[in-house]
Design an enzyme around this catalytic site. Structure first.
Site, mmCIF file in Angstrom:
data_model
loop_
_atom_site.group_PDB
_atom_site.id
_atom_site.type_symbol
_atom_site.label_atom_id
_atom_site.label_comp_id
_atom_site.label_asym_id
_atom_site.label_seq_id
_atom_site.Cartn_x
_atom_site.Cartn_y
_atom_site.Cartn_z
ATOM 1 N N LYS A 11 1.108 -1.131 -0.045
ATOM 2 C CA LYS A 11 -0.142 0.156 0.086
ATOM 3 C C LYS A 11 0.946 1.253 -0.062
ATOM 4 O O LYS A 11 2.137 1.352 0.092
ATOM 5 C CB LYS A 11 -0.801 -0.082 1.080
ATOM 6 C CG LYS A 11 -0.123 0.114 2.383
ATOM 7 C CD LYS A 11 -0.167 1.709 3.030
ATOM 8 C CE LYS A 11 0.382 2.155 4.362
ATOM 9 N NZ LYS A 11 1.646 1.817 4.358
ATOM 10 N N ASN A 57 12.691 -13.747 2.090
ATOM 11 C CA ASN A 57 13.282 -12.284 2.221
ATOM 12 C C ASN A 57 13.833 -11.899 3.561
ATOM 13 O O ASN A 57 14.528 -10.996 3.809
ATOM 14 C CB ASN A 57 11.806 -11.371 2.182
ATOM 15 C CG ASN A 57 11.391 -11.496 0.650
ATOM 16 O OD1 ASN A 57 10.370 -12.236 0.675
ATOM 17 N ND2 ASN A 57 11.497 -10.533 -0.098
ATOM 18 N N GLY A 148 3.527 -0.924 3.765
ATOM 19 C CA GLY A 148 2.669 -1.854 4.167
ATOM 20 C C GLY A 148 2.980 -3.297 4.236
ATOM 21 O O GLY A 148 2.344 -4.239 4.023
ATOM 22 N N SER A 150 4.288 -5.355 6.573
ATOM 23 C CA SER A 150 3.686 -6.177 7.750
ATOM 24 C C SER A 150 2.422 -6.434 7.422
ATOM 25 O O SER A 150 2.130 -7.530 7.688
ATOM 26 C CB SER A 150 4.202 -5.523 8.898
ATOM 27 O OG SER A 150 3.417 -4.164 9.028
ATOM 28 N N GLU A 191 -1.408 -7.164 13.606
ATOM 29 C CA GLU A 191 -0.806 -5.961 13.277
ATOM 30 C C GLU A 191 -0.426 -5.530 14.803
ATOM 31 O O GLU A 191 0.590 -4.701 14.850
ATOM 32 C CB GLU A 191 -1.393 -5.042 12.325
ATOM 33 C CG GLU A 191 -1.426 -5.405 11.024
ATOM 34 C CD GLU A 191 -0.163 -4.392 10.550
ATOM 35 O OE1 GLU A 191 1.267 -5.016 10.466
ATOM 36 O OE2 GLU A 191 -0.539 -3.404 10.128
ATOM 37 N N ASP A 202 -3.760 -0.003 6.977
ATOM 38 C CA ASP A 202 -2.797 -0.821 6.189
ATOM 39 C C ASP A 202 -3.457 -2.324 5.921
ATOM 40 O O ASP A 202 -3.647 -2.508 4.651
ATOM 41 C CB ASP A 202 -1.540 -0.898 6.987
ATOM 42 C CG ASP A 202 -0.778 -0.066 6.930
ATOM 43 O OD1 ASP A 202 -1.150 1.195 6.355
ATOM 44 O OD2 ASP A 202 0.476 -0.023 7.115
#
Length: 385
Positions: A11, A57, A148, A150, A191, A202
């Site tokens: 985002k 990642n 965004g 996470s 989150e 988000d």
């Protein structure tokens, strides 16, 4: 054996960051850079079967014995309402990880906590018959940069586990409205582990996609019609911390309450004006390019104004200011996105922009040491791959 794949977008905040924390309007758009999760059930031949987790990642590749998971999370300690006891569930997930025998970095540990928090929560709510599985998750998003990552991670995991539950019940249709609401709810709860008190913007935009109008504690308004929008996404290469930036604004507000209140109200007004411009642009006949360019210029001006107001709150950065200045030199408009203090900025590209202009801006940004990605806004939200 079940195999499934889901993905969720990142985002950008078009307008309204920081003001949204105080109940003001914010507009966020999904970003055409995605996180993808693949889950495959594994045969359970013996007690040595593992849960295989692969997050390249963050260089996380671990095998956790399934029997340890099953024994710990099948105990009577978990007979409580997870939705109202998220802190308790989080603590028990934290206690589980040392028992799993894995050695991880703090970032890897946080990712594993989020994973098992969602797995246990959703397995309980959606009645998943948890079996040994392999989970591979990869993201195109830069981590901890305001894009965004996470939330995309949490939405992707929530969707993955919800889809697993559905397939075990032979429900093969795609995500419906109620599913999206649940995915967003699960992701927001997750989150809170990673960010303390997230606004909810988000996880909403990563779930629903498109462009959303958001005010805290109000229903999300997902715009049903949006114009085609392209941006240059520019990495300042400056690390930032969301909580630090939120604290900075909070302290400024305590010192100068009336002035900061005026700035926050100004950001709210800009967000509402941007929403109006988006609606105007959607109703313009594409066969008449001049009105379209006029309205896009107004949209860009509003974005530039939002950047100025955020600078007044002290959440910009010299590198972000350089990015916006380069944009302005080429008669374009840019702003930071996210908490500020570093991370990313974006530059809005008007329709039918000359490619040589895009090339010139990109070259100048790269010469200043920034990374540049050309991408689209308002793309599809969480989906089954």
């Amino acid at each position: 054996m079940i195999h499934l794949a889901v993905s969720a977008p990142g985002k950008v905040i078009l307008t309204g960051e920081h003001a949204v924390v105080y109940g003001k309007t914010a507009l966020a758009a999904s970003l055409d850079l995605r996180t993808t999760a693949e889950l495959t059930e594994l045969p359970d031949f013996s007690n040595s079967t593992n849960i295989k987790i692969e997050f390249p990642n963050i260089n996380l590749f671990v095998n956790i014995p399934f029997q340890i998971y099953k024994s710990y999370f099948s105990s009577n300690n978990f007979n409580f309402d997870f939705s109202t006891n998220s802190d308790r569930l989080h603590r028990q997930v934290e206690e589980f990880l040392p028992l799993s025998g894995v050695l991880v970095t703090p970032q890897q540990k946080l990712s594993l906590q989020a994973l098992f928090y969602l797995l246990v929560y959703i397995a309980h709510e959606e009645r998943i018959n948890v079996k040994p599985f392999r989970l591979h998750l990869f993201t195109q998003l830069t981590i901890n940069s305001g894009l965004g990552s996470s939330a995309s991670f949490a939405v992707c995991l929530a969707a993955c586990f919800l889809r697993w539950s559905r397939l075990q019940k032979n429900i093969i249709i795609g995500f419906e409205k109620n599913d999206l609401e649940n995915i967003s709810k699960y992701a927001l709860s997750c989150e809170k582990i990673m960010h303390g008190e997230p606004s909810g913007i988000d996880n909403s935009v990563c779930t629903y996609g498109s462009i959303i109008e958001f005010r805290r504690d109000e229903p999300v308004n997902v715009l049903s019609e949006i114009p085609s929008m392209e941006i240059l996404l520019v990495d300042s290469k400056i690390m930032r911390n969301t909580r630090d930036q939120i604290t900075r604004v909070m302290e400024l507000k305590q010192s100068f309450p009336e002035i900061v209140k005026s700035i926050l109200n100004g950001i709210d007004d800009v967000s509402k004006a941007v929403l109006e411009e988006i609606n105007v642009i959607c109703n313009i006949n594409l066969d008449h390019p001049e009105p379209l360019l006029v309205e896009h210029n107004k949209l860009g001006t509003l974005i530039h104004m939002n950047q100025g107001l955020l600078s007044a709150l002290g959440v910009s950065h010299p590198k972000l200011d350089i990015i916006c200045s380069i944009a302005q030199y080429h008669s374009l408009y840019g702003k930071l996105t996210g908490a500020g203090g570093g991370g990313y900025a974006f530059i809005l590209l008007p329709p039918n922009i000359l490619e040589e202009v895009v090339a010139s801006v990109t070259e100048q940004l790269i010469a200043e040491g920034f990374n540049v990605t050309r991408t689209k806004l308002g793309t599809t939200g969480v989906k089954i791959e």
